[in-house]
Design a protein around this motif. Structure first.
Motif, PDB file in Angstrom:
ATOM      1  N   LEU A   1      53.083  42.709  37.400  1.00 14.87           N
ATOM      2  CA  LEU A   1      51.746  42.880  37.965  1.00 14.87           C
ATOM      3  C   LEU A   1      51.074  41.537  38.230  1.00 14.87           C
ATOM      4  O   LEU A   1      50.375  41.366  39.236  1.00 14.87           O
ATOM      5  CB  LEU A   1      50.881  43.716  37.026  1.00 14.87           C
ATOM      6  N   THR A   2      51.292  40.568  37.339  1.00 13.46           N
ATOM      7  CA  THR A   2      50.704  39.249  37.527  1.00 13.46           C
ATOM      8  C   THR A   2      51.312  38.543  38.727  1.00 13.46           C
ATOM      9  O   THR A   2      50.604  37.910  39.517  1.00 13.46           O
ATOM     10  CB  THR A   2      50.878  38.390  36.261  1.00 13.46           C
ATOM     11  N   ILE A   3      52.627  38.654  38.876  1.00 12.13           N
ATOM     12  CA  ILE A   3      53.291  38.033  40.027  1.00 12.13           C
ATOM     13  C   ILE A   3      52.855  38.697  41.327  1.00 12.13           C
ATOM     14  O   ILE A   3      52.624  38.016  42.348  1.00 12.13           O
ATOM     15  CB  ILE A   3      54.824  38.105  39.866  1.00 12.13           C
ATOM     16  N   LEU A   4      52.709  40.020  41.324  1.00  9.52           N
ATOM     17  CA  LEU A   4      52.233  40.724  42.520  1.00  9.52           C
ATOM     18  C   LEU A   4      50.824  40.274  42.893  1.00  9.52           C
ATOM     19  O   LEU A   4      50.514  40.089  44.076  1.00  9.52           O
ATOM     20  CB  LEU A   4      52.261  42.238  42.286  1.00  9.52           C
ATOM     21  N   SER A   5      49.981  40.113  41.881  1.00  9.29           N
ATOM     22  CA  SER A   5      48.622  39.642  42.165  1.00  9.29           C
ATOM     23  C   SER A   5      48.655  38.213  42.693  1.00  9.29           C
ATOM     24  O   SER A   5      47.851  37.834  43.551  1.00  9.29           O
ATOM     25  CB  SER A   5      47.748  39.732  40.912  1.00  9.29           C
ATOM     26  N   LEU A   6      49.592  37.408  42.191  1.00  6.06           N
ATOM     27  CA  LEU A   6      49.754  36.042  42.667  1.00  6.06           C
ATOM     28  C   LEU A   6      50.165  36.030  44.129  1.00  6.06           C
ATOM     29  O   LEU A   6      49.594  35.306  44.955  1.00  6.06           O
ATOM     30  CB  LEU A   6      50.810  35.319  41.821  1.00  6.06           C
ATOM     31  N   LEU A   7      51.139  36.857  44.484  1.00  3.10           N
ATOM     32  CA  LEU A   7      51.633  36.912  45.857  1.00  3.10           C
ATOM     33  C   LEU A   7      50.571  37.431  46.825  1.00  3.10           C
ATOM     34  O   LEU A   7      50.623  37.144  48.022  1.00  3.10           O
ATOM     35  CB  LEU A   7      52.879  37.793  45.930  1.00  3.10           C
ATOM     36  N   ASN A   8      49.624  38.197  46.289  1.00  4.82           N
ATOM     37  CA  ASN A   8      48.540  38.717  47.116  1.00  4.82           C
ATOM     38  C   ASN A   8      47.286  37.844  47.039  1.00  4.82           C
ATOM     39  O   ASN A   8      46.217  38.248  47.499  1.00  4.82           O
ATOM     40  CB  ASN A   8      48.191  40.147  46.693  1.00  4.82           C
ATOM     41  N   GLY A   9      47.429  36.663  46.441  1.00  7.85           N
ATOM     42  CA  GLY A   9      46.307  35.738  46.362  1.00  7.85           C
ATOM     43  C   GLY A   9      45.181  36.207  45.476  1.00  7.85           C
ATOM     44  O   GLY A   9      44.024  35.878  45.704  1.00  7.85           O
TER      45      GLY A   9
ATOM     46  N   MET B   1      34.958  34.238  45.069  1.00  5.23           N
ATOM     47  CA  MET B   1      34.907  35.643  45.447  1.00  5.23           C
ATOM     48  C   MET B   1      35.975  36.450  44.710  1.00  5.23           C
ATOM     49  O   MET B   1      35.717  37.579  44.270  1.00  5.23           O
ATOM     50  CB  MET B   1      35.106  35.787  46.957  1.00  5.23           C
ATOM     51  N   ILE B   2      37.175  35.864  44.560  1.00  7.45           N
ATOM     52  CA  ILE B   2      38.232  36.538  43.801  1.00  7.45           C
ATOM     53  C   ILE B   2      37.773  36.783  42.366  1.00  7.45           C
ATOM     54  O   ILE B   2      37.953  37.872  41.804  1.00  7.45           O
ATOM     55  CB  ILE B   2      39.528  35.707  43.817  1.00  7.45           C
ATOM     56  N   ASN B   3      37.145  35.765  41.756  1.00  3.96           N
ATOM     57  CA  ASN B   3      36.668  35.894  40.382  1.00  3.96           C
ATOM     58  C   ASN B   3      35.594  36.977  40.258  1.00  3.96           C
ATOM     59  O   ASN B   3      35.565  37.729  39.280  1.00  3.96           O
ATOM     60  CB  ASN B   3      36.109  34.557  39.891  1.00  3.96           C
ATOM     61  N   MET B   4      34.723  37.053  41.248  1.00  2.00           N
ATOM     62  CA  MET B   4      33.675  38.069  41.208  1.00  2.00           C
ATOM     63  C   MET B   4      34.279  39.472  41.350  1.00  2.00           C
ATOM     64  O   MET B   4      33.811  40.427  40.724  1.00  2.00           O
ATOM     65  CB  MET B   4      32.645  37.815  42.306  1.00  2.00           C
ATOM     66  N   ASN B   5      35.300  39.598  42.173  1.00  2.00           N
ATOM     67  CA  ASN B   5      35.982  40.889  42.303  1.00  2.00           C
ATOM     68  C   ASN B   5      36.626  41.302  40.984  1.00  2.00           C
ATOM     69  O   ASN B   5      36.614  42.482  40.613  1.00  2.00           O
ATOM     70  CB  ASN B   5      37.042  40.822  43.400  1.00  2.00           C
ATOM     71  N   ILE B   6      37.188  40.319  40.291  1.00  5.41           N
ATOM     72  CA  ILE B   6      37.791  40.591  38.978  1.00  5.41           C
ATOM     73  C   ILE B   6      36.713  41.005  37.977  1.00  5.41           C
ATOM     74  O   ILE B   6      36.864  41.984  37.247  1.00  5.41           O
ATOM     75  CB  ILE B   6      38.544  39.352  38.466  1.00  5.41           C
ATOM     76  N   LEU B   7      35.616  40.260  37.964  1.00  7.14           N
ATOM     77  CA  LEU B   7      34.536  40.514  37.015  1.00  7.14           C
ATOM     78  C   LEU B   7      33.969  41.920  37.170  1.00  7.14           C
ATOM     79  O   LEU B   7      33.663  42.594  36.175  1.00  7.14           O
ATOM     80  CB  LEU B   7      33.425  39.476  37.214  1.00  7.14           C
ATOM     81  N   PHE B   8      33.863  42.391  38.419  1.00  9.43           N
ATOM     82  CA  PHE B   8      33.274  43.703  38.683  1.00  9.43           C
ATOM     83  C   PHE B   8      34.337  44.775  38.966  1.00  9.43           C
ATOM     84  O   PHE B   8      34.069  45.769  39.629  1.00  9.43           O
ATOM     85  CB  PHE B   8      32.280  43.601  39.837  1.00  9.43           C
ATOM     86  N   PHE B   9      35.551  44.531  38.465  1.00  8.53           N
ATOM     87  CA  PHE B   9      36.644  45.509  38.510  1.00  8.53           C
ATOM     88  C   PHE B   9      36.982  45.955  39.942  1.00  8.53           C
ATOM     89  O   PHE B   9      37.243  47.127  40.198  1.00  8.53           O
ATOM     90  CB  PHE B   9      36.308  46.729  37.643  1.00  8.53           C
ATOM     91  N   GLN B  10      37.009  44.982  40.849  1.00 10.54           N
ATOM     92  CA  GLN B  10      37.404  45.247  42.222  1.00 10.54           C
ATOM     93  C   GLN B  10      38.795  44.700  42.523  1.00 10.54           C
ATOM     94  O   GLN B  10      39.213  44.672  43.679  1.00 10.54           O
ATOM     95  CB  GLN B  10      36.387  44.609  43.190  1.00 10.54           C
ATOM     96  N   ASN B  11      39.490  44.242  41.487  1.00 10.05           N
ATOM     97  CA  ASN B  11      40.843  43.701  41.639  1.00 10.05           C
ATOM     98  C   ASN B  11      41.831  44.734  41.112  1.00 10.05           C
ATOM     99  O   ASN B  11      41.883  45.021  39.918  1.00 10.05           O
ATOM    100  CB  ASN B  11      40.970  42.383  40.863  1.00 10.05           C
ATOM    101  N   LEU B  12      42.636  45.306  42.012  1.00 10.49           N
ATOM    102  CA  LEU B  12      43.542  46.397  41.656  1.00 10.49           C
ATOM    103  C   LEU B  12      44.527  45.991  40.571  1.00 10.49           C
ATOM    104  O   LEU B  12      44.756  46.740  39.618  1.00 10.49           O
ATOM    105  CB  LEU B  12      44.293  46.875  42.903  1.00 10.49           C
ATOM    106  N   PHE B  13      45.128  44.818  40.691  1.00  8.83           N
ATOM    107  CA  PHE B  13      46.146  44.383  39.740  1.00  8.83           C
ATOM    108  C   PHE B  13      45.543  44.168  38.357  1.00  8.83           C
ATOM    109  O   PHE B  13      46.146  44.521  37.340  1.00  8.83           O
ATOM    110  CB  PHE B  13      46.816  43.100  40.234  1.00  8.83           C
ATOM    111  N   PHE B  14      44.353  43.607  38.310  1.00  8.10           N
ATOM    112  CA  PHE B  14      43.665  43.412  37.029  1.00  8.10           C
ATOM    113  C   PHE B  14      43.360  44.756  36.385  1.00  8.10           C
ATOM    114  O   PHE B  14      43.578  44.946  35.185  1.00  8.10           O
ATOM    115  CB  PHE B  14      42.376  42.624  37.250  1.00  8.10           C
TER     116      PHE B  14
END
Length: 204
Positions: free
Chosen positions: A26-34, A107-120
């Motif tokens: 999952l971490t590698i997939l998130s990496l490949l998707n930026g 913006m990526i960090n904000m998406n993570i913080l507010f649970f908008q990152n699928l892989f996280f």
């Protein structure tokens, strides 16, 4: 008794392999998707500990195979307070300050913080499910409450490690560590994968 111990050891080894494999994929997939940043990984470790604290507190009395590290300390107030301090530092420093000059990473960090990152989100759901599984599987399980639990020590190490990577690696190579240059960001996740491997082999 020897057969039982052998079965428990085999089950734990099997679990650790799958746990680490799923987290890595999952971490590698998130990496490949930026979608992977230093904040992603440290914030995940923070949530992983919060999930552990809550689930352990709710279930440990119903699990006869729990091994309490300190039977005289089963309250979670000290843990919550310390995790609150970690939360503020992680969000303010790794989420905002470290990426003020990089709107894309911010913006990526904000998406993570507010649970908008699928892989996280998937990783977090798996973390909760695996802790419940460990309680229900009737395998010996270490449970710690209070401040500076083993998981908190690992979180502390990850914060220091993340700060070193952020200040001395990422910032010195801005053309390499961008959301569009995925392979250059491997150096970001490699130490954290090793840390996750350490967690899987020492804390369960």
């Amino acid at each position: 008794m020897n057969k039982t111990n052998a079965f428990v050891s085999h089950a734990l080894v099997h679990y650790r392999k799958w746990n680490f494999f799923i987290f890595t994929v999952l971490t590698i997939l998130s990496l490949l998707n930026g979608q992977t940043t230093v904040f992603y990984l440290i914030y995940f470790f923070w949530w992983n500990e919060i999930v552990r604290i809550i689930i352990d507190k709710l279930i440990y009395k119903h699990n006869p195979d729990v091994v309490l590290s300190n039977p005289n300390n089963v309250g979670i107030l000290a843990s919550i307070i310390q995790m609150g301090v970690y939360f503020v530092f992680i969000v303010v420093f790794f989420g905002f300050l470290a990426n003020l000059n990089n709107p894309e990473l911010l913006m990526i960090n904000m998406n993570i913080l507010f649970f908008q990152n699928l892989f996280f989100n998937i990783n977090l759901i798996i973390a909760a499910a695996e802790r419940i599984y460990l309680h229900k599987s009737r395998l010996p399980l270490k449970v710690s409450f209070g401040s500076f639990t083993p998981n908190m020590i690992v979180l502390h190490i990850s914060i220091i490690l993340g700060a070193v990577i952020m200040l001395f690696v990422v910032r010195n190579f801005p053309d390499v560590f961008t959301p569009t240059n995925f392979w250059g960001s491997v150096i970001i996740i490699l130490p954290f994968l090793l840390l996750k491997l350490f967690i899987s082999h020492s804390l369960y």
